[in-house]
Design an enzyme around this catalytic site. Structure first.
Site, PDB file in Angstrom:
ATOM      1  N   THR A 105       3.708  -7.200  -5.141  1.00  0.00           N
ATOM      2  CA  THR A 105       5.127  -8.035  -5.058  1.00  0.00           C
ATOM      3  C   THR A 105       4.542  -9.626  -5.130  1.00  0.00           C
ATOM      4  OG1 THR A 105       5.202  -8.212  -2.842  1.00  0.00           O
ATOM      5  CG2 THR A 105       6.154  -6.282  -3.797  1.00  0.00           C
ATOM      6  N   SER A 137       6.839  -1.856   7.007  1.00  0.00           N
ATOM      7  CA  SER A 137       5.433  -2.127   6.480  1.00  0.00           C
ATOM      8  C   SER A 137       4.155  -1.116   6.842  1.00  0.00           C
ATOM      9  CB  SER A 137       4.907  -3.462   6.826  1.00  0.00           C
ATOM     10  OG  SER A 137       3.573  -3.740   6.383  1.00  0.00           O
ATOM     11  N   TYR A 179       3.314 -11.459  11.395  1.00  0.00           N
ATOM     12  CA  TYR A 179       4.106 -10.522  10.403  1.00  0.00           C
ATOM     13  C   TYR A 179       4.001  -9.110  11.156  1.00  0.00           C
ATOM     14  CZ  TYR A 179       4.676  -7.586   6.233  1.00  0.00           C
ATOM     15  OH  TYR A 179       4.996  -6.707   5.338  1.00  0.00           O
ATOM     16  N   LYS A 206       7.364  -6.507  12.104  1.00  0.00           N
ATOM     17  CA  LYS A 206       7.713  -5.306  11.684  1.00  0.00           C
ATOM     18  C   LYS A 206       7.829  -4.306  12.872  1.00  0.00           C
ATOM     19  CE  LYS A 206       7.763  -6.570   7.317  1.00  0.00           C
ATOM     20  NZ  LYS A 206       8.956  -6.536   6.786  1.00  0.00           N
TER      21      LYS A 206
END
Length: 281
Positions: A197, A149, A162, A166
């Site tokens: 998305t 990401s 998150y 990553k």
């Protein structure tokens, strides 16, 4: 429309396994590779969505595909799924670790279970798939593609779990790349920027419940198809790192070398907030 990119035969008849392959970048990449002649194994959580995608790939791209319902956070389930894939197709040439979830909540308001679930899917999911597929990948001099990401090099507010997942992916797969030197297996980390998305539709909040998030004020958003095209071309060249950020080079430069300026000027905008001190009038 026929594109020259699809004429390349590198992936013709190759077996490609994609986790989280029913939506977003995963689905777009499945279609792109099907058009290149690959045979697909798709892992996802909903059997109905898997069946629909497998039928679409067969009807529109004449592609052979296998859809397997599997939670990548479950190591045993992953082992079983990959064993079935190898039994069906004889091996795995490309593993795409794409499955992921996100959250939007401040660290102090985020329960431990949210950190554990995000790490279970984003980090351990990729680890489980890679461990299970690695013997076949080594045997076939294959390729591992890992979806990281923008947050791999620039932090985002209210995404601490998150972001951590990553960073963990980079630590794991950069190490694995060195350990696999000479094996013929390529490891490519992919860092997209903001992409249109459904990830945010299933975002967790601090208590672990699911809550769709409002759109972020983050400027240009890439399409999954454009990201899939770029990943496809990079995979042909067996690249090690692909950064696909709509946050330009100046933002990355600020994040690395001028972190205080980055925090003041760009971090709020990238996180979907208005910078403090901005006048309105």
């Amino acid at each position: 429309m026929y594109r020259k990119v699809f004429a390349n035969k590198v992936f013709d008849r190759k077996v490609v396994l994609i986790s989280g392959g029913c939506a977003g970048i995963g689905r777009a990449l499945a279609v792109r590779l099907a058009q290149a002649g690959a045979r697909l194994v798709i892992l996802d959580l909903q059997q109905a969505a898997l069946d629909s995608l497998v039928q679409h790939l067969a009807d529109h791209h004449n592609a052979e595909a296998l859809g397997l319902c599997c939670d990548v956070a479950d190591a045993e389930a992953v082992q079983c799924a990959i064993a079935l894939a190898i039994e069906r197709f004889g091996g795995i040439d490309v593993l795409v670790n794409n499955a992921g979830i996100t959250h939007r909540s401040s660290f102090v308001d985020t329960e431990l279970a949210v950190f554990q679930r995000v790490m279970a899917v984003n980090y351990f999911g990729a680890l489980h798939c890679t461990q299970a597929a690695l013997p076949s990948l080594i045997e076939r001099s294959g390729q591992i593609i890992v979806l990281s990401s923008l947050s791999g090099f620039a932090p985002l507010l209210y995404r601490s779990a998150y972001n951590a997942s990553k960073h963990a992916l980079h630590g794991l797969f950069e190490t694995l790349r060195y350990e696999l030197k000479g094996s013929g297996v390529n490891v490519m980390l992919v860092c997209p920027g903001f992409t249109a998305t459904d990830l945010r539709k299933n975002a967790l909040v601090g208590d672990g419940s699911v809550a769709a998030q409002p759109p972020l004020a983050m400027g240009k958003v890439a399409s999954p198809q454009d990201v899939a095209d770029a990943i496809y071309l990079a995979a042909l060249k067996r690249r090690r790192l692909l950064v696909l950020s709509n946050v330009d080079w100046r933002a990355r430069l600020l994040a690395r070398f001028f972190p205080r300026l980055f925090e003041r000027v760009l971090l709020p905008r990238l996180s979907g907030m208005k910078p403090q001190g901005t006048s309105h009038g």
